[in-house]
Motif scaffolding. Structure first.
Motif, PDB file in Angstrom:
ATOM      1  N   TYR A 149      41.132  31.617  31.905  1.00 34.23           N
ATOM      2  CA  TYR A 149      39.963  32.302  32.458  1.00 34.23           C
ATOM      3  C   TYR A 149      38.810  32.307  31.457  1.00 34.23           C
ATOM      4  O   TYR A 149      39.017  32.276  30.246  1.00 34.23           O
ATOM      5  CB  TYR A 149      40.296  33.770  32.757  1.00 34.23           C
ATOM      6  N   TYR A 199      35.578  34.981  30.907  1.00 37.91           N
ATOM      7  CA  TYR A 199      34.955  36.239  31.278  1.00 37.91           C
ATOM      8  C   TYR A 199      33.658  36.410  30.524  1.00 37.91           C
ATOM      9  O   TYR A 199      33.498  35.912  29.417  1.00 37.91           O
ATOM     10  CB  TYR A 199      35.862  37.426  30.911  1.00 37.91           C
ATOM     11  N   LEU A 225      34.525  38.245  35.689  1.00 38.51           N
ATOM     12  CA  LEU A 225      35.154  36.933  35.749  1.00 38.51           C
ATOM     13  C   LEU A 225      34.104  35.892  36.109  1.00 38.51           C
ATOM     14  O   LEU A 225      33.443  35.990  37.136  1.00 38.51           O
ATOM     15  CB  LEU A 225      36.276  36.925  36.786  1.00 38.51           C
ATOM     16  N   ASN A 244      51.550  36.175  35.332  1.00 45.68           N
ATOM     17  CA  ASN A 244      51.294  37.591  35.619  1.00 45.68           C
ATOM     18  C   ASN A 244      52.125  38.521  34.753  1.00 45.68           C
ATOM     19  O   ASN A 244      52.283  39.699  35.045  1.00 45.68           O
ATOM     20  CB  ASN A 244      51.524  37.911  37.092  1.00 45.68           C
ATOM     21  N   TYR A 271      38.390  51.307  28.909  1.00 45.74           N
ATOM     22  CA  TYR A 271      38.378  50.704  30.240  1.00 45.74           C
ATOM     23  C   TYR A 271      39.816  50.477  30.728  1.00 45.74           C
ATOM     24  O   TYR A 271      40.709  50.216  29.932  1.00 45.74           O
ATOM     25  CB  TYR A 271      37.697  49.328  30.201  1.00 45.74           C
ATOM     26  N   TYR A 283      41.714  47.879  33.542  1.00 45.59           N
ATOM     27  CA  TYR A 283      41.573  46.751  34.444  1.00 45.59           C
ATOM     28  C   TYR A 283      42.916  46.459  35.109  1.00 45.59           C
ATOM     29  O   TYR A 283      43.974  46.747  34.566  1.00 45.59           O
ATOM     30  CB  TYR A 283      41.162  45.493  33.673  1.00 45.59           C
ATOM     31  N   GLN A 306      45.014  43.133  36.778  1.00 43.95           N
ATOM     32  CA  GLN A 306      45.049  41.673  36.814  1.00 43.95           C
ATOM     33  C   GLN A 306      45.997  41.233  37.911  1.00 43.95           C
ATOM     34  O   GLN A 306      47.148  41.643  37.956  1.00 43.95           O
ATOM     35  CB  GLN A 306      45.532  41.141  35.459  1.00 43.95           C
ATOM     36  N   ASP A 307      45.504  40.383  38.817  1.00 41.15           N
ATOM     37  CA  ASP A 307      46.364  39.727  39.805  1.00 41.15           C
ATOM     38  C   ASP A 307      46.179  38.220  39.638  1.00 41.15           C
ATOM     39  O   ASP A 307      45.077  37.773  39.325  1.00 41.15           O
ATOM     40  CB  ASP A 307      45.989  40.165  41.223  1.00 41.15           C
ATOM     41  N   GLY A 324      41.605  37.175  38.244  1.00 41.17           N
ATOM     42  CA  GLY A 324      40.947  37.728  37.081  1.00 41.17           C
ATOM     43  C   GLY A 324      41.017  39.235  37.062  1.00 41.17           C
ATOM     44  O   GLY A 324      41.596  39.861  37.946  1.00 41.17           O
ATOM     45  N   LEU A 325      40.410  39.813  36.060  1.00 44.10           N
ATOM     46  CA  LEU A 325      40.454  41.257  35.893  1.00 44.10           C
ATOM     47  C   LEU A 325      39.504  41.944  36.852  1.00 44.10           C
ATOM     48  O   LEU A 325      38.398  41.478  37.091  1.00 44.10           O
ATOM     49  CB  LEU A 325      40.043  41.634  34.478  1.00 44.10           C
ATOM     50  N   LEU A 354      37.860  45.881  37.431  1.00 41.43           N
ATOM     51  CA  LEU A 354      37.674  47.154  36.735  1.00 41.43           C
ATOM     52  C   LEU A 354      38.081  48.311  37.624  1.00 41.43           C
ATOM     53  O   LEU A 354      37.588  48.450  38.752  1.00 41.43           O
ATOM     54  CB  LEU A 354      36.211  47.289  36.308  1.00 41.43           C
ATOM     55  N   ALA A 369      51.250  45.083  39.741  1.00 43.43           N
ATOM     56  CA  ALA A 369      50.235  44.266  39.060  1.00 43.43           C
ATOM     57  C   ALA A 369      50.412  44.409  37.560  1.00 43.43           C
ATOM     58  O   ALA A 369      51.248  45.180  37.079  1.00 43.43           O
ATOM     59  CB  ALA A 369      48.823  44.705  39.461  1.00 43.43           C
ATOM     60  N   PHE A 370      49.578  43.684  36.851  1.00 42.51           N
ATOM     61  CA  PHE A 370      49.506  43.772  35.399  1.00 42.51           C
ATOM     62  C   PHE A 370      48.263  44.599  35.057  1.00 42.51           C
ATOM     63  O   PHE A 370      47.162  44.296  35.532  1.00 42.51           O
ATOM     64  CB  PHE A 370      49.397  42.354  34.828  1.00 42.51           C
ATOM     65  N   LEU A 424      45.653  46.292  32.246  1.00 44.93           N
ATOM     66  CA  LEU A 424      45.150  46.062  30.898  1.00 44.93           C
ATOM     67  C   LEU A 424      44.141  47.133  30.529  1.00 44.93           C
ATOM     68  O   LEU A 424      43.233  47.426  31.301  1.00 44.93           O
ATOM     69  CB  LEU A 424      44.494  44.681  30.835  1.00 44.93           C
ATOM     70  N   PHE A 440      41.625  44.611  23.289  1.00 48.53           N
ATOM     71  CA  PHE A 440      42.527  44.774  24.421  1.00 48.53           C
ATOM     72  C   PHE A 440      43.911  45.225  23.977  1.00 48.53           C
ATOM     73  O   PHE A 440      44.389  44.843  22.916  1.00 48.53           O
ATOM     74  CB  PHE A 440      42.666  43.448  25.165  1.00 48.53           C
TER      75      PHE A 440
END
Lengths: 110, 112
Positions: free
Chosen positions: A33, A35, A45, A95, B33, B35, B37-38, B42-43, B45, B87-88, B90, B103
């Protein structure tokens, strides 16, 4: 372990192309990715590339992926003042994990 | 060493339960923050906080809640109202809103 590296700073004259580079160590990622982080905003993104692709183009943005050299780049054509920001590359591993680079601060010179 | 720490790394939750994800930083950063992620998206918010005792909704705040009682800590609660919580997640922090982001390692939440 995974390691993603970027140059910290890049200055480009307005109207020129910007090329932001990213190198990584683990080649088992599924997606990569790019960003953008602007003042007063969270991460946005810009684009992403599936790991079995070599190139992806989206308007002014071109992503190149060289899996042999483990190198990812983002080219911004006709760079404008609104492109000033910090740019992060990131690797995703099914993931399970998302590893970010250190970020490159892009400064536009008038 | 200074850094940002998320825990746990993996978390399992039964449907209908609330669960809280931890995020702690010792970088003395003002902004934090969360976030989500899927794959291939992308991330996105969820919430962010610029200062202690203040936080703002991000793009996908529904079904989530946060608190910022201390500068170092920004826990995220995934409530039973969140329809697709697997999900993930962050966590990140910045010194101000316009500076480099740091992060955490992320938390993988799975609803079973």
């Amino acid at each position: 372990g995974e390691d993603v590296e970027q140059s910290l700073f890049l200055s480009v004259r307005e109207g020129d192309s910007s090329v932001i580079n990213c190198t990584y160590t683990d080649s088992s990622s599924t997606y990569l990715y790019w960003y953008k982080q602007e003042p007063g905003a969270g991460l946005q993104l810009l684009t992403y590339i599936f790991s079995n692709m070599d190139m992806k183009q989206d308007q002014r943005l071109t992503v190149l992926l060289n899996k042999k050299d483990k190198h990812l780049s983002l080219r911004i054509a006709d760079t404008q003042t609104g492109d000033s920001a910090i740019y992060f590359c990131a690797e995703e591993f099914g993931n399970e994990k998302l590893t970010f680079g250190t970020g490159t601060r892009l400064t536009i010179i008038p | 060493d200074g850094g940002i720490t998320q825990s746990p790394k993996y978390l399992f939750r039964k449907e209908g339960q609330n669960v809280t994800l931890s995020c702690e930083q010792n970088l003395n950063h003002d902004a934090m923050y969360w976030y989500r992620q899927d794959p291939g998206q992308g991330l996105r918010l969820i919430y962010y906080s610029q200062i202690v005792n203040d936080f703002q909704k991000g793009d996908i705040a529904e079904g989530y809640s946060v608190s910022r009682e201390k500068k170092e800590s920004f826990p995220l609660t995934v409530t039973s109202a969140q329809k697709n919580p697997t999900a993930f997640y962050l966590c990140a922090s910045t010194e101000e809103l316009n500076t480099e982001a740091f992060f955490g390692q992320g938390t993988r939440l799975t609803v079973v």
